[in-house]
Motif scaffolding. Structure first.
Motif, short mmCIF file in Angstrom:
data_model
loop_
_atom_site.label_atom_id
_atom_site.label_comp_id
_atom_site.label_asym_id
_atom_site.label_seq_id
_atom_site.Cartn_x
_atom_site.Cartn_y
_atom_site.Cartn_z
N SER A 130 0.83 -1.20 0.00
CA SER A 130 0.00 0.00 0.00
C SER A 130 0.87 1.26 0.00
N SER A 131 0.54 2.21 -0.86
CA SER A 131 1.29 3.46 -0.90
C SER A 131 1.13 4.24 0.40
N GLN A 132 -0.03 4.12 1.05
CA GLN A 132 -0.25 4.82 2.32
C GLN A 132 0.66 4.26 3.41
N VAL A 133 0.81 2.95 3.46
CA VAL A 133 1.68 2.33 4.46
C VAL A 133 3.14 2.69 4.16
N ARG A 134 3.53 2.66 2.89
CA ARG A 134 4.90 3.05 2.53
C ARG A 134 5.18 4.50 2.94
N GLN A 135 4.21 5.38 2.71
CA GLN A 135 4.38 6.79 3.08
C GLN A 135 4.56 6.92 4.59
N PHE A 136 3.74 6.20 5.37
CA PHE A 136 3.86 6.25 6.82
C PHE A 136 5.23 5.75 7.27
N VAL A 137 5.66 4.61 6.75
CA VAL A 137 6.95 4.03 7.14
C VAL A 137 8.08 4.99 6.80
N ARG A 138 8.01 5.62 5.66
CA ARG A 138 9.06 6.56 5.25
C ARG A 138 9.05 7.82 6.11
N ARG A 139 7.88 8.31 6.43
CA ARG A 139 7.79 9.48 7.32
C ARG A 139 8.34 9.16 8.70
N LEU A 140 7.92 8.02 9.25
CA LEU A 140 8.38 7.64 10.58
C LEU A 140 9.88 7.39 10.57
N GLY A 141 10.38 6.73 9.54
CA GLY A 141 11.82 6.48 9.44
C GLY A 141 12.61 7.77 9.38
N ALA A 142 12.14 8.74 8.59
CA ALA A 142 12.82 10.03 8.50
C ALA A 142 12.77 10.77 9.84
N LEU A 143 11.62 10.71 10.51
CA LEU A 143 11.49 11.36 11.82
C LEU A 143 12.41 10.70 12.84
N ASN A 144 12.44 9.37 12.87
CA ASN A 144 13.32 8.66 13.80
C ASN A 144 14.78 9.06 13.57
N GLN A 145 15.19 9.16 12.30
CA GLN A 145 16.57 9.56 12.00
C GLN A 145 16.85 10.98 12.49
N ALA A 146 15.91 11.90 12.26
CA ALA A 146 16.10 13.29 12.68
C ALA A 146 16.15 13.40 14.20
N VAL A 147 15.27 12.67 14.90
CA VAL A 147 15.27 12.71 16.36
C VAL A 147 16.53 12.03 16.90
N ALA A 148 16.96 10.94 16.29
CA ALA A 148 18.19 10.27 16.73
C ALA A 148 19.40 11.20 16.59
N ALA A 149 19.41 12.01 15.56
CA ALA A 149 20.52 12.94 15.34
C ALA A 149 20.64 13.97 16.46
N VAL A 150 19.52 14.38 17.05
CA VAL A 150 19.56 15.39 18.12
C VAL A 150 19.51 14.75 19.51
N SER A 151 19.42 13.43 19.57
CA SER A 151 19.35 12.74 20.85
C SER A 151 20.74 12.49 21.42
N ASP A 152 20.82 12.52 22.74
CA ASP A 152 22.07 12.20 23.42
C ASP A 152 22.28 10.69 23.51
N GLU A 153 21.15 9.95 23.52
CA GLU A 153 21.20 8.51 23.69
C GLU A 153 20.12 7.88 22.80
N VAL A 154 20.47 6.80 22.11
CA VAL A 154 19.52 6.06 21.29
C VAL A 154 19.64 4.59 21.66
N CYS A 155 18.49 3.99 21.92
CA CYS A 155 18.43 2.61 22.37
C CYS A 155 17.46 1.83 21.48
#
Length: 168
Positions: A130-155
């Motif tokens: 589904s294109s909707q599921v792919r869009q969600f996964v890509r958005r969440l993945g991009a957000l996780n990467q951006a938040v990980a970049a500003v995080s002091d700790e990632v687990c």
């Protein structure tokens, strides 16, 4: 101090996030992003609610997570955000602005405030049809990467065990 806890469904990430919140400095707050859309998820929310220490206040955020985080860092010493994946669902068409607002809010967190963020690590399985599921996964993945970049700790939680990807 910003901590990001990633993991799959039922990996133990929310329990570990709560443990971090309980071990943090008081006063503490839980910012909950999920809203029950069906009976099963409603039951899961209830189970989480019953497992928590009742003295810790809970605020439901919806799309208002960035604004509530900015307000909360002025009042609380330990904050748990559970979880980014449900917040991404809430953002819909306002996605770009919402993501930028959250990253800006995180940039305002003072070193002495502990913010723990829980999120699903999506995309480890097969590519969704589904294109909707792919869009969600890509958005969440991009957000996780951006938040990980500003995080002091990632687990990364695997089978209830924390694996530190980035350590403070």
């Amino acid at each position: 101090m910003i901590r990001l806890i990633l993991g799959g469904d039922k990996s133990g990430k929310s329990d570990f996030g709560l443990q971090c919140l309980y071990e943090g400095v008081s006063p503490a707050l839980l910012l909950a992003t999920g809203q029950a859309q069906d009976f099963t998820f409603g039951q899961q929310i209830l189970d989480h609610r019953l497992a928590r220490i009742p003295e810790i206040p809970v605020k439901e955020t919806g799309i208002e997570l960035p604004r509530l985080l900015e307000k909360s860092i002025l009042e609380y010493r330990s904050i748990l955000i559970d979880s980014l994946d449900f917040w991404v669902f809430a953002c819909h068409e306002q996605w770009e602005e919402a993501q930028q607002a959250l990253l800006h809010s995180l940039s305002l967190v003072p070193d002495e405030i502990q913010v723990t963020i829980v999120s699903c690590e999506a995309g480890l399985g097969p590519i969704a049809a589904s294109s909707q599921v792919r869009q969600f996964v890509r958005r969440l993945g991009a957000l996780n990467q951006a938040v990980a970049a500003v995080s002091d700790e990632v687990c990364l939680m695997v089978a209830g065990l924390p694996l530190y990807v980035k350590k403070a």
